[in-house]
Design a protein around this motif. Structure first.
Motif, PDB file in Angstrom:
ATOM      1  N   ILE A 230      34.816 -41.389  14.229  1.00 59.39           N
ATOM      2  CA  ILE A 230      33.478 -41.425  14.066  1.00 59.39           C
ATOM      3  C   ILE A 230      33.320 -40.399  15.188  1.00 59.39           C
ATOM      4  N   LEU A 231      33.953 -39.551  16.274  1.00 60.32           N
ATOM      5  CA  LEU A 231      33.625 -39.381  17.289  1.00 60.32           C
ATOM      6  C   LEU A 231      33.201 -37.561  16.691  1.00 60.32           C
ATOM      7  N   GLU A 232      34.041 -37.771  15.154  1.00 64.39           N
ATOM      8  CA  GLU A 232      34.062 -36.221  14.873  1.00 64.39           C
ATOM      9  C   GLU A 232      32.812 -35.562  14.187  1.00 64.39           C
ATOM     10  N   LEU A 233      32.555 -36.977  13.646  1.00 63.52           N
ATOM     11  CA  LEU A 233      31.653 -37.057  13.214  1.00 63.52           C
ATOM     12  C   LEU A 233      30.690 -36.865  13.272  1.00 63.52           C
ATOM     13  N   ALA A 234      29.995 -37.961  14.936  1.00 66.40           N
ATOM     14  CA  ALA A 234      28.703 -38.346  15.188  1.00 66.40           C
ATOM     15  C   ALA A 234      29.225 -36.075  16.002  1.00 66.40           C
ATOM     16  N   HIS A 235      29.361 -36.034  16.002  1.00 67.10           N
ATOM     17  CA  HIS A 235      29.521 -33.880  16.858  1.00 67.10           C
ATOM     18  C   HIS A 235      29.498 -33.378  15.846  1.00 67.10           C
ATOM     19  N   PRO A 236      28.661 -33.195  15.032  1.00 64.94           N
ATOM     20  CA  PRO A 236      28.913 -31.894  13.702  1.00 64.94           C
ATOM     21  C   PRO A 236      28.966 -30.850  14.356  1.00 64.94           C
ATOM     22  N   TYR A 237      28.280 -30.063  15.256  1.00 71.24           N
ATOM     23  CA  TYR A 237      29.336 -28.482  15.597  1.00 71.24           C
ATOM     24  C   TYR A 237      30.128 -28.331  16.866  1.00 71.24           C
ATOM     25  N   GLN A 238      31.155 -29.331  16.576  1.00 70.57           N
ATOM     26  CA  GLN A 238      32.447 -29.761  17.929  1.00 70.57           C
ATOM     27  C   GLN A 238      33.179 -30.094  16.983  1.00 70.57           C
ATOM     28  N   GLY A 239      34.112 -29.902  18.025  1.00 71.90           N
ATOM     29  CA  GLY A 239      35.679 -30.412  17.735  1.00 71.90           C
ATOM     30  C   GLY A 239      36.269 -30.053  16.052  1.00 71.90           C
ATOM     31  N   VAL A 240      37.165 -30.985  15.331  1.00 70.75           N
ATOM     32  CA  VAL A 240      38.038 -29.919  13.865  1.00 70.75           C
ATOM     33  C   VAL A 240      36.954 -30.285  12.686  1.00 70.75           C
ATOM     34  N   VAL A 241      37.008 -30.783  12.941  1.00 70.60           N
ATOM     35  CA  VAL A 241      35.894 -31.515  11.690  1.00 70.60           C
ATOM     36  C   VAL A 241      34.424 -30.617  12.362  1.00 70.60           C
ATOM     37  N   THR A 242      34.078 -29.716  11.784  1.00 68.84           N
ATOM     38  CA  THR A 242      32.682 -28.891  12.090  1.00 68.84           C
ATOM     39  C   THR A 242      31.865 -28.157  10.961  1.00 68.84           C
ATOM     40  N   ILE A 243      30.536 -28.890  10.905  1.00 70.97           N
ATOM     41  CA  ILE A 243      29.169 -27.745  10.095  1.00 70.97           C
ATOM     42  C   ILE A 243      29.814 -26.105  10.095  1.00 70.97           C
ATOM     43  N   SER A 244      30.522 -25.848   8.733  1.00 72.82           N
ATOM     44  CA  SER A 244      30.625 -24.239   8.742  1.00 72.82           C
ATOM     45  C   SER A 244      28.853 -23.126   8.853  1.00 72.82           C
ATOM     46  N   ASN A 245      28.802 -22.298   9.083  1.00 77.07           N
ATOM     47  CA  ASN A 245      28.129 -21.487   9.783  1.00 77.07           C
ATOM     48  C   ASN A 245      28.330 -20.863   7.970  1.00 77.07           C
ATOM     49  N   GLU A 246      29.393 -20.963   7.423  1.00 76.75           N
ATOM     50  CA  GLU A 246      28.682 -20.446   5.848  1.00 76.75           C
ATOM     51  C   GLU A 246      27.968 -20.469   5.333  1.00 76.75           C
ATOM     52  N   PRO A 247      27.206 -20.967   5.327  1.00 77.21           N
ATOM     53  CA  PRO A 247      25.786 -21.289   4.542  1.00 77.21           C
ATOM     54  C   PRO A 247      24.577 -19.680   5.411  1.00 77.21           C
ATOM     55  N   TYR A 248      24.850 -19.330   6.110  1.00 75.77           N
ATOM     56  CA  TYR A 248      24.283 -18.165   6.899  1.00 75.77           C
ATOM     57  C   TYR A 248      25.475 -16.692   6.894  1.00 75.77           C
ATOM     58  N   ARG A 249      26.419 -17.239   5.884  1.00 74.56           N
ATOM     59  CA  ARG A 249      27.376 -15.654   6.339  1.00 74.56           C
ATOM     60  C   ARG A 249      26.312 -15.122   4.566  1.00 74.56           C
ATOM     61  N   TYR A 250      26.692 -16.331   3.719  1.00 76.39           N
ATOM     62  CA  TYR A 250      26.358 -16.511   2.799  1.00 76.39           C
ATOM     63  C   TYR A 250      24.690 -15.459   2.388  1.00 76.39           C
ATOM     64  N   ALA A 251      23.638 -16.108   2.986  1.00 75.62           N
ATOM     65  CA  ALA A 251      22.751 -16.199   2.686  1.00 75.62           C
ATOM     66  C   ALA A 251      22.317 -14.335   3.271  1.00 75.62           C
ATOM     67  N   LEU A 252      23.603 -14.025   4.541  1.00 77.96           N
ATOM     68  CA  LEU A 252      22.978 -12.686   4.749  1.00 77.96           C
ATOM     69  C   LEU A 252      23.881 -11.629   4.092  1.00 77.96           C
ATOM     70  N   ALA A 253      25.381 -12.220   3.041  1.00 81.07           N
ATOM     71  CA  ALA A 253      25.361 -10.707   2.274  1.00 81.07           C
ATOM     72  C   ALA A 253      24.568 -11.127   1.398  1.00 81.07           C
ATOM     73  N   ARG A 254      23.779 -12.060   0.891  1.00 83.03           N
ATOM     74  CA  ARG A 254      22.681 -12.218  -0.150  1.00 83.03           C
ATOM     75  C   ARG A 254      21.709 -11.012   0.432  1.00 83.03           C
ATOM     76  N   MET A 255      21.066 -11.525   1.763  1.00 73.48           N
ATOM     77  CA  MET A 255      19.964  -9.717   2.005  1.00 73.48           C
ATOM     78  C   MET A 255      20.901  -8.567   1.925  1.00 73.48           C
ATOM     79  N   GLU A 256      21.638  -8.656   2.527  1.00 72.13           N
ATOM     80  CA  GLU A 256      22.505  -7.036   2.083  1.00 72.13           C
ATOM     81  C   GLU A 256      23.025  -6.686   1.292  1.00 72.13           C
ATOM     82  N   ALA A 257      23.250  -7.517   0.119  1.00 71.50           N
ATOM     83  CA  ALA A 257      22.908  -6.943  -1.405  1.00 71.50           C
ATOM     84  C   ALA A 257      21.385  -6.949  -2.244  1.00 71.50           C
ATOM     85  N   ALA A 258      21.152  -7.593  -1.442  1.00 75.59           N
ATOM     86  CA  ALA A 258      19.301  -7.545  -2.209  1.00 75.59           C
ATOM     87  C   ALA A 258      19.252  -6.419  -1.677  1.00 75.59           C
ATOM     88  N   ASN A 259      19.003  -5.691  -0.157  1.00 72.34           N
ATOM     89  CA  ASN A 259      19.258  -4.467   0.748  1.00 72.34           C
ATOM     90  C   ASN A 259      19.328  -3.112  -0.687  1.00 72.34           C
TER      91      ASN A 259
END
Length: 277
Positions: A230-259
């Motif tokens: 519960i503690l891990e899920l209640a803090h989505p940006y801290q801890g062992v189980v976190t939300i990844s920044n992979e969507p932003y990395r993927y979007a950035l890669a798509r931007m570079e591809a579009a460029n």
């Protein structure tokens, strides 16, 4: 227990085993030392009914809270995906503007994306992020300062503002999930319920003390692991189980591809081939 968010998975597991498992066993040993076994066995009938009701109620509380925390985690993840997707869409819309708006918007979107990945995400992970001081102000200023020259660019402006609204909304949600925790009353119920549930297990007296120690230890560790989840899920940006920044990395890669695609289309070779045709 928030300090566990900044510990590794092994440290968290050891903490749960030592504190919850070891603490409950120590309490059981103390009760068995103070209260004779025959007196404990006389309470089995009443204690069994009470423990069953208390355990069922506490189990429902934990189930409700962990589902709420899981939904909170999923919503925060969905907001991150929405923000990253809107950034990519805004970048692609910028390619249709005339200069210098095209370059200004491209630069602003890329700078924002890099800041989220390289600065904001690590700061959120170690709880040093100051979300109120920075935002999408530069993106808004770049878009709103531009004056469309025709109906086509006015349509692009409208679409860009729609994407900016999504970015701002998702960013605000991200900041709220970062700052807010479960209500303190919920944590109070969780911790008090855990103490009471473990404490009620001491009213039982088994003739085989080692078996009761094992049962009490495993039961307490299970409760501790549930609270940790519960503690891990209640803090989505801290801890062992976190939300990844992979969507932003993927979007950035798509931007570079579009460029790269735009640069290829604008290269002299491509132009000369088009004119030959």
């Amino acid at each position: 227990m928030n300090f566990l968010l900044y510990c590794g998975a092994a440290t968290q597991i050891v903490f749960v085993i030592v504190v919850f498992g070891g603490g409950s066993i120590a309490g059981l040993c103390l009760v068995r030392w103070l209260v004779p076994l025959d007196r404990l066995q006389k309470n089995h009938e009443v204690a069994g009914v009470t423990f069953g009701v208390l355990g069922a109620f506490y189990g429902l509380v934990l189930a409700f809270v962990i589902v709420a925390a899981w939904e909170r985690f999923n919503e925060a993840n969905a907001d991150a995906i929405e923000e990253a997707t809107a950034l990519e869409s805004l970048y692609k819309l910028g390619a249709a503007f005339s200069e210098p708006m095209r370059s200004q918007l491209d630069s602003a979107v890329l700078e924002y994306s890099h800041r989220v990945i390289e600065k904001e995400w690590p700061q959120m992970a170690d709880n040093t992020f100051q979300g109120g001081k920075v935002g999408a102000h530069e993106l808004w200023a770049t878009v709103l300062a531009y004056h469309p020259t025709d109906n086509r660019e006015q349509m692009l402006m409208d679409k860009s503002i729609d994407q900016l609204s999504l970015i701002s909304r998702s960013r605000s949600e991200r900041f709220n999930y970062y700052e807010q925790d479960l209500p303190s009353v919920v944590w109070t119920v969780i911790y008090l319920g855990c103490l009471m549930t473990i404490g009620f297990s001491y009213f039982f007296g088994s003739n085989v003390f080692r078996a009761q120690v094992l049962m009490c230890g495993f039961f307490s560790i299970l409760l501790g692991m549930t609270i940790l989840a519960i503690l891990e899920l209640a803090h989505p940006y801290q801890g062992v189980v976190t939300i990844s920044n992979e969507p932003y990395r993927y979007a950035l890669a798509r931007m570079e591809a579009a460029n790269s695609y735009k640069m290829a289309k604008a290269s002299p070779t491509a132009v000369s081939r088009a004119s030959d045709r």
